[in-house]
Design a protein around this motif. Structure first.
Motif, mmCIF file in Angstrom:
data_model
loop_
_atom_site.group_PDB
_atom_site.id
_atom_site.type_symbol
_atom_site.label_atom_id
_atom_site.label_comp_id
_atom_site.label_asym_id
_atom_site.label_seq_id
_atom_site.Cartn_x
_atom_site.Cartn_y
_atom_site.Cartn_z
ATOM 1 N N VAL A 193 80.920 29.685 73.007
ATOM 2 C CA VAL A 193 80.969 31.056 72.918
ATOM 3 C C VAL A 193 81.792 31.830 73.881
ATOM 4 C CG1 VAL A 193 78.628 31.135 71.788
ATOM 5 C CG2 VAL A 193 78.898 31.680 74.410
ATOM 6 N N GLY A 194 82.250 33.108 73.452
ATOM 7 C CA GLY A 194 83.158 33.658 74.680
ATOM 8 C C GLY A 194 82.550 34.469 75.380
ATOM 9 N N THR A 195 83.158 35.359 76.457
ATOM 10 C CA THR A 195 82.338 36.254 77.155
ATOM 11 C C THR A 195 82.420 37.456 76.594
ATOM 12 O OG1 THR A 195 84.405 36.521 78.419
ATOM 13 C CG2 THR A 195 82.940 34.726 79.115
ATOM 14 N N ASP A 196 82.512 37.727 75.427
ATOM 15 C CA ASP A 196 82.472 39.087 74.797
ATOM 16 C C ASP A 196 81.215 39.485 74.346
ATOM 17 O OD1 ASP A 196 82.216 37.268 72.738
ATOM 18 O OD2 ASP A 196 84.350 37.822 71.844
ATOM 19 N N GLU A 197 80.764 40.654 73.829
ATOM 20 C CA GLU A 197 79.610 40.845 73.279
ATOM 21 C C GLU A 197 79.034 40.000 72.204
ATOM 22 O OE1 GLU A 197 79.798 44.898 71.966
ATOM 23 O OE2 GLU A 197 80.278 45.557 74.014
ATOM 24 N N GLU A 198 79.896 39.475 71.210
ATOM 25 C CA GLU A 198 79.444 38.475 70.374
ATOM 26 C C GLU A 198 79.053 37.112 71.046
ATOM 27 O OE1 GLU A 198 80.906 35.837 66.567
ATOM 28 O OE2 GLU A 198 82.347 37.649 67.429
ATOM 29 N N GLY A 199 79.566 36.702 71.774
ATOM 30 C CA GLY A 199 79.125 35.534 72.763
ATOM 31 C C GLY A 199 77.888 35.614 73.463
ATOM 32 N N ILE A 200 77.592 37.072 74.123
ATOM 33 C CA ILE A 200 76.591 37.315 74.738
ATOM 34 C C ILE A 200 75.304 37.452 73.822
ATOM 35 C CG2 ILE A 200 75.343 39.193 76.178
ATOM 36 C CD1 ILE A 200 78.095 39.723 77.356
ATOM 37 N N GLU A 201 75.623 38.092 72.578
ATOM 38 C CA GLU A 201 74.521 38.298 71.603
ATOM 39 C C GLU A 201 74.173 36.910 71.145
ATOM 40 O OE1 GLU A 201 71.666 39.795 69.284
ATOM 41 O OE2 GLU A 201 72.814 40.850 70.932
ATOM 42 N N THR A 202 75.192 35.959 70.970
ATOM 43 C CA THR A 202 74.889 34.628 70.512
ATOM 44 C C THR A 202 73.742 33.938 71.425
ATOM 45 O OG1 THR A 202 76.784 34.391 69.394
ATOM 46 C CG2 THR A 202 75.653 32.471 69.697
ATOM 47 N N VAL A 203 74.266 33.922 72.752
ATOM 48 C CA VAL A 203 73.421 33.209 73.752
ATOM 49 C C VAL A 203 72.002 34.075 73.896
ATOM 50 C CG1 VAL A 203 73.211 32.850 76.383
ATOM 51 C CG2 VAL A 203 75.295 32.848 75.213
#
Length: 264
Positions: free
Chosen positions: A244-254
């Motif tokens: 995942v990336g460090t953007d909002e989508e990545g944070i939400e996935t984590v």
């Protein structure tokens, strides 16, 4: 560049025989397959050769002479030569004795890089690569999932290894021993149709103790100090990895993942 690939042919884990009296796998007259991690190591070497035809790839295996047809199939994939270390005196050798035998052969040849698999399905000790490295006084690293081919020079190579918690990048000095994992995703090429029946016997050398000259008491069951306590069959397990990336989508996935596991 010369790359040596150490490979092992193992009994098919779905159909193998075990000598419970000697606590050893029966390797004669059973179906053998190429160990998955070793297949990844050879696949990478052949990939380098495909891009750099001047690269020489030698396959080295310690096995009964019955593996010759399997070795021939590997040579038909564009490896240059193969050496089979085979002698009845070596039957039943533990990992240390096996390492000494293979190490003695490697001491007699030249190479720039040695590739192996990290694990074998029939043993899973991961002893042999590190023990050979100790014998040859080389650097060694296991659980490699990527080799940066573009960074391979005459002196160094950059690799990525799975250290369980994360992927770590290392710079290794050549020559060295790199042990790949089946998680690396390197795949053996298919044999070209025109090469299916290619005669490659002249590229195979079979050597035994008449060449390596070990005392009989230092090989096989006589020379092995390892004693098997118990055995079990290991199966390959596929790890799930999400990047995942460090953007909002990545944070939400984590966040969703941690919540599903009960951490939050």
């Amino acid at each position: 560049m010369k790359i040596v690939c150490l490979v092992k042919f193992i009994p098919d884990v779905d159909n193998f025989s075990y000598d419970y009296e000697k606590n050893t796998l029966v390797r004669e007259n059973v179906k053998l397959i190429l160990n998955p991690d070793d297949a990844c190591a050879l696949a990478f070497a052949l990939g380098v050769k495909a891009k750099r035809p001047e690269t020489m790839v030698e396959i080295v295996t310690m096995a009964p002479a019955s593996v010759i047809p399997l070795v021939e199939d590997l040579l038909r994939r564009n490896a240059d030569r193969a050496t089979i270390i085979s002698d009845r005196l070596y039957a039943g050798s533990d990992t240390y004795v096996t390492s000494r035998i293979i190490g003695r052969y490697l001491e007699s040849i030249e190479y720039d890089l040695i590739l192996t698999g990290t694990h074998t399905l029939d043993g899973d000790t991961s002893h042999v690569p590190s023990q050979i490295a100790e014998i040859l006084k080389l650097e060694q690293l296991s659980n490699i999932v990527k080799i940066h081919e573009e960074c391979m020079t005459g002196k160094r190579v950059i690799v990525e290894a799975d250290t369980e918690k994360n992927l770590s990048k290392f710079e290794m000095e050549l020559p060295c021993i790199l042990s790949l994992s089946h998680e690396s995703k390197y795949k053996l090429p298919y044999i070209r149709y025109k090469d299916l029946e290619l005669d490659v016997r002249d590229r195979i050398s079979v050597i035994g103790n008449e060449v390596l000259s070990f005392p009989e008491t230092d090989t096989g069951l006589k020379g092995s100090l390892t004693r098997v306590n118990r055995t079990f069959v290991k199966s390959l397990q596929k790890k799930e990895r999400i990047v995942v990336g460090t953007d909002e989508e990545g944070i939400e996935t984590v966040y969703r993942f941690l919540k599903s596991k009960g951490f939050i």
